[in-house]
Design a protein around this motif. Structure first.
Motif, short mmCIF file in Angstrom:
data_model
loop_
_atom_site.label_atom_id
_atom_site.label_comp_id
_atom_site.label_asym_id
_atom_site.label_seq_id
_atom_site.Cartn_x
_atom_site.Cartn_y
_atom_site.Cartn_z
N ILE A 38 -17.92 -51.34 -46.20
CA ILE A 38 -19.23 -51.96 -46.43
C ILE A 38 -20.02 -51.14 -47.43
O ILE A 38 -20.03 -49.91 -47.35
CB ILE A 38 -20.02 -52.02 -45.10
CG1 ILE A 38 -19.34 -52.94 -44.10
CG2 ILE A 38 -21.47 -52.41 -45.32
CD1 ILE A 38 -19.59 -54.40 -44.29
N PRO A 40 -24.02 -50.63 -48.95
CA PRO A 40 -25.36 -50.86 -48.41
C PRO A 40 -25.86 -52.27 -48.72
O PRO A 40 -25.44 -52.88 -49.70
CB PRO A 40 -26.22 -49.81 -49.12
CG PRO A 40 -25.25 -48.75 -49.54
CD PRO A 40 -23.96 -49.45 -49.82
N GLU A 41 -26.79 -52.74 -47.87
CA GLU A 41 -27.35 -54.08 -48.05
C GLU A 41 -27.94 -54.23 -49.45
O GLU A 41 -28.55 -53.31 -49.98
CB GLU A 41 -28.44 -54.32 -47.01
CG GLU A 41 -29.02 -55.71 -47.07
CD GLU A 41 -30.06 -55.95 -45.99
OE1 GLU A 41 -31.04 -56.64 -46.26
OE2 GLU A 41 -29.88 -55.43 -44.87
N ARG A 42 -27.73 -55.40 -50.01
CA ARG A 42 -28.25 -55.68 -51.35
C ARG A 42 -29.73 -56.05 -51.24
O ARG A 42 -30.08 -57.00 -50.56
CB ARG A 42 -27.47 -56.83 -51.97
CG ARG A 42 -26.03 -56.48 -52.25
CD ARG A 42 -25.31 -57.70 -52.74
NE ARG A 42 -26.05 -58.32 -53.83
CZ ARG A 42 -25.51 -58.65 -54.99
NH1 ARG A 42 -24.24 -58.46 -55.19
NH2 ARG A 42 -26.24 -59.20 -55.93
N PRO A 46 -30.52 -60.37 -49.81
CA PRO A 46 -30.24 -59.93 -48.44
C PRO A 46 -29.24 -60.83 -47.71
O PRO A 46 -28.74 -60.46 -46.66
CB PRO A 46 -31.61 -59.96 -47.76
CG PRO A 46 -32.45 -60.85 -48.60
CD PRO A 46 -31.92 -60.78 -49.99
N ASP A 47 -28.93 -62.01 -48.27
CA ASP A 47 -27.96 -62.91 -47.65
C ASP A 47 -26.55 -62.67 -48.17
O ASP A 47 -25.63 -63.42 -47.83
CB ASP A 47 -28.35 -64.37 -47.90
CG ASP A 47 -29.63 -64.72 -47.17
OD1 ASP A 47 -29.91 -64.08 -46.12
OD2 ASP A 47 -30.36 -65.61 -47.63
N GLN A 49 -23.34 -59.74 -48.86
CA GLN A 49 -22.80 -58.45 -48.43
C GLN A 49 -21.79 -57.98 -49.45
O GLN A 49 -20.88 -58.73 -49.82
CB GLN A 49 -22.16 -58.55 -47.05
CG GLN A 49 -21.57 -57.24 -46.56
CD GLN A 49 -22.62 -56.14 -46.45
OE1 GLN A 49 -23.59 -56.25 -45.73
NE2 GLN A 49 -22.43 -55.07 -47.19
N SER A 50 -21.94 -56.76 -49.91
CA SER A 50 -21.00 -56.17 -50.87
C SER A 50 -20.05 -55.22 -50.15
O SER A 50 -20.40 -54.61 -49.14
CB SER A 50 -21.75 -55.43 -51.97
OG SER A 50 -22.49 -56.33 -52.74
N THR A 74 -18.34 -59.08 -53.53
CA THR A 74 -19.53 -59.49 -52.77
C THR A 74 -19.30 -60.87 -52.20
O THR A 74 -18.74 -61.74 -52.86
CB THR A 74 -20.77 -59.50 -53.68
OG1 THR A 74 -20.97 -58.18 -54.18
CG2 THR A 74 -22.01 -59.95 -52.94
N TRP A 152 -19.13 -55.68 -38.84
CA TRP A 152 -19.83 -56.71 -39.60
C TRP A 152 -19.22 -58.08 -39.32
O TRP A 152 -19.94 -59.06 -39.12
CB TRP A 152 -19.77 -56.37 -41.10
CG TRP A 152 -20.50 -57.33 -41.97
CD1 TRP A 152 -21.83 -57.34 -42.24
CD2 TRP A 152 -19.93 -58.43 -42.67
NE1 TRP A 152 -22.11 -58.39 -43.08
CE2 TRP A 152 -20.96 -59.06 -43.36
CE3 TRP A 152 -18.64 -58.93 -42.79
CZ2 TRP A 152 -20.76 -60.18 -44.17
CZ3 TRP A 152 -18.43 -60.04 -43.58
CH2 TRP A 152 -19.49 -60.66 -44.26
#
Length: 156
Positions: A38, A40-42, A46-47, A49-50, A74, A152
């Motif tokens: 994972i 970090p959150e973009r 925010p919807d 995931q990278s 992503t 996740w």
């Protein structure tokens, strides 16, 4: 302290100096693989995931030697979806494995020679492993999903 000052130099069989790769204790390469983790959150989406993808050489003593960590992908919600049906609800483990393989393998499934065997062998030699592109061609390839990825995927 720079690599030159410390006395570190790439192994002579490596085509490039790959100064960011440190040598490891030698071992016999028995497999290859990719590790998906994972990112970090973009903040910009925010919807979405990278994920980061690292390729490794598996050694006969159980060690995994990272060859590079330069790839990733992503996953985001589809057009017209709402926050309620955003990732990860519609993402399955197989989808993450396929995306990981797509990040490291060539697009041309018809031509396995297109895989960068020579580049992987060069990266392995830069780490001090004695291996050729031909040695790597027939080895098993494994995809590892980190615990963070599995958590996740398990989110409701």
């Amino acid at each position: 302290m720079s690599d030159v000052e410390s006395g570190w130099h790439a192994y002579p069989d490596a085509a490039d100096d790959h100064a960011d790769l440190r040598p490891v204790n030698p071992g016999r390469v028995v497999g290859l693989g990719a590790i998906c983790d994972i990112r970090p959150e973009r903040l910009d989406d925010p919807d979405a995931q990278s994920f980061s993808v690292s390729e490794f050489a598996a050694l006969d003593d159980g060690r995994r030697v990272i060859l590079h960590n330069a790839r990733g992908f992503t996953i985001g919600r589809t057009s017209g979806s709402t926050r309620d049906d955003a990732v990860p609800d519609h993402v399955a483990r197989d989808s993450i494995v396929r995306a990981t393989l797509n990040a490291v393998l060539p697009d041309d499934d018809e031509n396995p020679e297109a895989h960068p065997w020579a580049e992987l062998a060069d990266l392995a030699r830069a780490r001090g492993l004695k291996v050729s592109a031909e040695d790597l061609r027939g080895l098993p390839y494994d995809v590892i999903l980190t615990d963070d990825v599995l958590r996740w995927l398990a989110k409701p």
